[in-house]
Design an enzyme around this catalytic site. Structure first.
Site, PDB file in Angstrom:
ATOM      1  N   LYS A   1      11.241  -0.458  13.452  1.00 55.78           N
ATOM      2  CA  LYS A   1      11.658  -0.182  12.062  1.00 55.78           C
ATOM      3  C   LYS A   1      12.747   0.888  12.046  1.00 55.78           C
ATOM      4  O   LYS A   1      13.733   0.774  11.331  1.00 55.78           O
ATOM      5  CB  LYS A   1      10.466   0.365  11.251  1.00 55.78           C
ATOM      6  CG  LYS A   1       9.464  -0.661  10.809  1.00 55.78           C
ATOM      7  CD  LYS A   1       8.518   0.001   9.800  1.00 55.78           C
ATOM      8  CE  LYS A   1       7.181  -0.697   9.743  1.00 55.78           C
ATOM      9  NZ  LYS A   1       6.180   0.029   8.976  1.00 55.78           N
TER      10      LYS A   1
ATOM     11  N   LYS B   1       0.835  -1.209   0.000  1.00 55.01           N
ATOM     12  CA  LYS B   1       0.000   0.000   0.000  1.00 55.01           C
ATOM     13  C   LYS B   1       0.868   1.257   0.000  1.00 55.01           C
ATOM     14  O   LYS B   1       0.662   2.171  -0.784  1.00 55.01           O
ATOM     15  CB  LYS B   1      -0.895  -0.041   1.243  1.00 55.01           C
ATOM     16  CG  LYS B   1      -1.732   1.189   1.445  1.00 55.01           C
ATOM     17  CD  LYS B   1      -2.548   1.039   2.725  1.00 55.01           C
ATOM     18  CE  LYS B   1      -3.163   2.351   3.141  1.00 55.01           C
ATOM     19  NZ  LYS B   1      -3.923   2.245   4.382  1.00 55.01           N
TER      20      LYS B   1
ATOM     21  N   GLU C   1      10.982  -4.715   3.466  1.00 54.46           N
ATOM     22  CA  GLU C   1      10.991  -6.134   3.098  1.00 54.46           C
ATOM     23  C   GLU C   1      10.516  -6.321   1.660  1.00 54.46           C
ATOM     24  O   GLU C   1      11.126  -7.035   0.863  1.00 54.46           O
ATOM     25  CB  GLU C   1      10.065  -6.942   4.031  1.00 54.46           C
ATOM     26  CG  GLU C   1      10.559  -7.074   5.458  1.00 54.46           C
ATOM     27  CD  GLU C   1      10.069  -5.948   6.361  1.00 54.46           C
ATOM     28  OE1 GLU C   1       9.748  -4.849   5.845  1.00 54.46           O
ATOM     29  OE2 GLU C   1      10.017  -6.162   7.583  1.00 54.46           O
TER      30      GLU C   1
ATOM     31  N   HIS D   1      -2.798 -32.815  19.899  1.00 55.24           N
ATOM     32  CA  HIS D   1      -1.618 -33.631  20.214  1.00 55.24           C
ATOM     33  C   HIS D   1      -0.429 -32.749  20.546  1.00 55.24           C
ATOM     34  O   HIS D   1       0.717 -33.205  20.509  1.00 55.24           O
ATOM     35  CB  HIS D   1      -1.312 -34.556  19.032  1.00 55.24           C
ATOM     36  CG  HIS D   1      -2.442 -35.478  18.724  1.00 55.24           C
ATOM     37  ND1 HIS D   1      -2.493 -36.780  19.165  1.00 55.24           N
ATOM     38  CD2 HIS D   1      -3.615 -35.258  18.055  1.00 55.24           C
ATOM     39  CE1 HIS D   1      -3.623 -37.336  18.777  1.00 55.24           C
ATOM     40  NE2 HIS D   1      -4.330 -36.426  18.104  1.00 55.24           N
TER      41      HIS D   1
ATOM     42  N   GLU E   1      -2.844  -6.106  16.121  1.00 51.87           N
ATOM     43  CA  GLU E   1      -2.384  -4.808  15.626  1.00 51.87           C
ATOM     44  C   GLU E   1      -3.496  -3.764  15.788  1.00 51.87           C
ATOM     45  O   GLU E   1      -3.224  -2.587  16.005  1.00 51.87           O
ATOM     46  CB  GLU E   1      -1.957  -4.915  14.149  1.00 51.87           C
ATOM     47  CG  GLU E   1      -0.971  -3.831  13.753  1.00 51.87           C
ATOM     48  CD  GLU E   1      -0.252  -4.110  12.453  1.00 51.87           C
ATOM     49  OE1 GLU E   1       0.984  -4.196  12.462  1.00 51.87           O
ATOM     50  OE2 GLU E   1      -0.911  -4.250  11.407  1.00 51.87           O
TER      51      GLU E   1
ATOM     52  N   GLY F   1      -4.116  -1.898   6.001  1.00 50.32           N
ATOM     53  CA  GLY F   1      -3.465  -3.104   5.476  1.00 50.32           C
ATOM     54  C   GLY F   1      -4.129  -4.385   5.955  1.00 50.32           C
ATOM     55  O   GLY F   1      -4.464  -5.267   5.161  1.00 50.32           O
ATOM     56  N   ARG F   2      -4.335  -4.496   7.275  1.00 50.32           N
ATOM     57  CA  ARG F   2      -4.856  -5.753   7.827  1.00 50.32           C
ATOM     58  C   ARG F   2      -6.324  -5.975   7.511  1.00 50.32           C
ATOM     59  O   ARG F   2      -6.882  -7.023   7.788  1.00 50.32           O
ATOM     60  CB  ARG F   2      -4.603  -5.805   9.329  1.00 50.32           C
ATOM     61  CG  ARG F   2      -5.125  -4.611  10.099  1.00 50.32           C
ATOM     62  CD  ARG F   2      -4.568  -4.585  11.509  1.00 50.32           C
ATOM     63  NE  ARG F   2      -4.934  -3.400  12.265  1.00 50.32           N
ATOM     64  CZ  ARG F   2      -4.273  -2.251  12.241  1.00 50.32           C
ATOM     65  NH1 ARG F   2      -3.206  -2.128  11.470  1.00 50.32           N
ATOM     66  NH2 ARG F   2      -4.657  -1.229  12.976  1.00 50.32           N
TER      67      ARG F   2
HETATM   68  C1  G6Q Z   1      -1.520  -3.489   8.573  1.00 50.48           C
HETATM   69  C2  G6Q Z   1      -0.243  -2.874   8.779  1.00 50.48           C
HETATM   70  C3  G6Q Z   1       0.944  -3.590   8.212  1.00 50.48           C
HETATM   71  C4  G6Q Z   1       1.133  -3.394   6.707  1.00 50.48           C
HETATM   72  C5  G6Q Z   1       2.528  -3.888   6.323  1.00 50.48           C
HETATM   73  C6  G6Q Z   1       2.791  -3.766   4.850  1.00 50.48           C
HETATM   74  O1  G6Q Z   1      -2.558  -3.002   8.902  1.00 50.48           O
HETATM   75  O2  G6Q Z   1      -0.305  -1.556   8.402  1.00 50.48           O
HETATM   76  O3  G6Q Z   1       0.933  -4.962   8.496  1.00 50.48           O
HETATM   77  O4  G6Q Z   1       0.145  -4.059   5.997  1.00 50.48           O
HETATM   78  O5  G6Q Z   1       3.480  -3.170   7.030  1.00 50.48           O
HETATM   79  O6  G6Q Z   1       2.625  -2.455   4.429  1.00 50.48           O
HETATM   80  P1  G6Q Z   1       2.586  -2.072   2.912  1.00 50.48           P
HETATM   81  O7  G6Q Z   1       1.388  -2.686   2.300  1.00 50.48           O
HETATM   82  O8  G6Q Z   1       2.535  -0.572   2.890  1.00 50.48           O
HETATM   83  O9  G6Q Z   1       3.853  -2.605   2.308  1.00 50.48           O
END
Ligand code: G6Q
Length: 542
Positions: free
Chosen positions: A501, A211, A217, A386, A355, A268-269
């Site tokens: 970060k 996003k 990463e 188990h 989160e 994002g989540r």
């Molecule tokens: C979710 C967070 C987080 C995010 C990641 C990836 O709600 O904001 O998990 O989705 O850090 O972010 P980008 O999509 O911006 O790479």
């Protein structure tokens, strides 16, 4: 309408609930789990039945939980959220101050969506996705040698990975058998190396999902995979797709075969039903199955507007969760699906919940003096039985459980072995666990005693189809959002992930420094990052 935004401890129902919690319903009392209680505490919504008689609740508790829902205006806030109110804020603090409109990404089937502009944009992206998928299907879009694409690598992390990956695994039974998806999230180079190992890159699309377009990463992994393409003599622009925010650094259509967009009002989540999940799920399952997921999620979003907690599963689960956590003092929650397909679902809900609700400040900017989100964890059954069930039956920590099960399997490949099918064995185990945890069993041998009174509930549906999966996803998203509203916290930001970060970036400066100069030493000798780096032996590696 005006939302009072009352802090949790300023409402009257918590006080009453605290009193009720001094003598909660005893599930171990003889005859407590009667068939009358079991049917009384059952709720049906869309494809799901919630069995909650195995919670430590009674009529008085439920009435007060209803009061808590009403007093906090949980449903009213949810409706306002869907209509585009600014919910992502903490008063008096610098905060994101945004609308929260993940529901709009599936509110596309009604003539009059709750927030028409956001739903219009979602519809436009879906249309572009449909064209893209048609081009792939009709072979108008192939690789440079005219062959169809058989594989996709999805690069993304956190919200751009967990939900989409969970749904891919959940619905693999509905996948186009000619298509496979592989996921890269971790900046650990072995994650990329493992995926690249056995792939024919010439037949593979790479879906880069971020996003922000700035995530360390994802950008690193994109670069690694791009290099692999170049080394293989392939032109990345014919393989790479971007899913990103409009105007982000990744919004550069010249670099990509296709660019799809999501918007800043989708966290994002909560983004699985946007293009973040849509492109990959559309590729793997087909456009129609993705639409089914959206329809399921939308139907749950509509059902969640019901104010009666006994008719609204996400609201009821949110309130029972609060009863267990804030009033019975139970700190964790295990999500245990009895479905192999849901193998990644607990990990997704863990992120979405922890989160969102792992907060210590109210939306009024004041410190909380009550518990917010619980610790979420989970694993599929029967495997967990188990492994860690010993602790949940007899350990000193009481762990509330949410079981998820299905009456039928997905592949319809099952048979009678010793008089019962595997599906029957699976469901028998699930229900047995629910009763064992609730009722326990006495024994003269203290080591064989099951204390019981361990609250749990069971979510059941016929079959894990794309539509049921959409419902289940929205059910949990909305449960989490409702809890945030009741606790009066901002469930839509994640400031708590920033510090690590920033420190990692500082440590990377040390790595760069050492690479440029063998006798490198930072100006600040006492920097704990530098000291720890040396103690970890990372300076010897250069
Ligand atoms: C979710 C967070 C987080 C995010 C990641 C990836 O709600 O904001 O998990 O989705 O850090 O972010 P980008 O999509 O911006 O790479």
């Amino acid at each position: 309408m005006t939302i009072h935004n009352k802090n949790f401890d300023e409402m009257s129902s918590p006080e009453v609930l605290r009193k009720l919690a001094t003598s909660p319903f005893d599930l171990t009392a003889p005859g407590s789990l009667t068939s009358q209680r079991i049917s009384q505490y059952t709720c049906q919504q869309n494809s799901f039945t919630l069995l909650y008689s195995t919670q430590r609740i009674n009529e008085a508790v439920l009435a007060e939980l209803q009061q808590l829902a009403d007093e906090s205006q949980a449903v009213e806030q949810f409706i306002m959220m869907k209509k585009g109110a600014v919910m992502n804020r903490v008063a008096g603090c610098d905060s994101e101050n945004r609308q929260v409109l993940h529901t709009a990404s599936r509110d596309i089937f009604n003539e009059l969506p709750a927030e028409p502009e956001a739903s219009g944009k979602a519809r436009a992206e879906l249309d572009r996705l449909r064209h893209f998928l048609n081009d792939l299907r009709n072979r108008r879009l192939t690789n440079q040698q005219g062959k169809i694409f058989t594989d996709m690598i999805q690069i993304g992390i956190g919200g751009s990975d967990l939900g989409p990956r969970a749904l891919y695994h959940a619905l693999a039974a509905f996948r186009n058998p000619e298509r496979n998806v592989h996921f890269v999230a971790n900046v650990d180079p072995d994650d990329t190396a493992t995926v690249l190992r056995n792939l024919d890159l010439s037949r593979t699309l790479v879906n880069v999902v971020s996003k922000s377009g700035t995530t360390l990463e994802t950008l690193t992994n994109e670069e690694l995979v791009r290099r692999a393409y170049v080394q293989a003599g392939l032109e990345p622009r014919h393989h790479f797709i971007a899913v990103t925010g409009k105007g982000s650094p990744m919004d550069n259509p010249d670099k990509y075969l296709r660019s799809f967009y999501m918007y800043d009002y989708i966290g994002g989540r909560y983004s699985t039903t946007s293009m973040v999940g849509g492109v990959m799920l559309g590729f793997a399952l087909g456009h129609d199955n993705f639409i089914e997921i959206l329809k399921g999620a939308n139907s749950m979003d509509i059902g969640a507007e019901e104010k009666d907690i006994r008719k609204n599963i996400p609201l009821l689960m949110a309130l029972i969760g609060i009863w267990n956590h804030n009033f019975l003092g139970l700190e964790t929650l295990a999500i245990l699906p009895y479905s192999q397909a849901l193998i990644r679902f607990p990990a997704h809900i863990q992120q979405c919940d922890m989160e969102s609700n792992g907060k210590s400040v109210s939306r009024l900017g004041t410190p909380l003096n009550h518990q917010s989100g619980p610790i979420i964890w989970g694993e599929v059954g029967t495997n967990g039985q188990h492994a860690f069930y010993q602790l949940i039956h007899q350990g000193t920590t009481v762990v509330p459980v949410e079981f998820i099960g299905f009456r039928q399997n997905q592949y319809e490949q099952d048979m009678d072995i010793k008089g019962t099918t595997s599906q029957e064995k699976l469901v028998a185990n699930l229900l047995a666990q629910s009763i064992a945890l609730a009722c326990g069993r006495d024994n003269n041998n203290p080591n064989r005693r099951f204390p019981g009174n361990r609250p749990n509930m069971v979510l059941m549906a016929d079959r894990l189809t794309p539509r049921a999966m959409g419902e289940l996803l929205a059910l949990y998203e909305t449960k989490i959002v409702f809890q945030g509203f009741v606790w009066n916290i901002n469930s839509f930001d994640q400031e708590g992930v920033q510090l690590g970060k920033q420190l990692a970036n500082k440590l990377l400066d040390h790595f760069q420094g050492m690479r440029q100069d063998k006798s490198y030493c930072p100006a600040d000798h006492d920097d704990p990052g530098w000291a720890l780096l040396k103690a970890a032996g990372m300076n010897r590696k250069m």
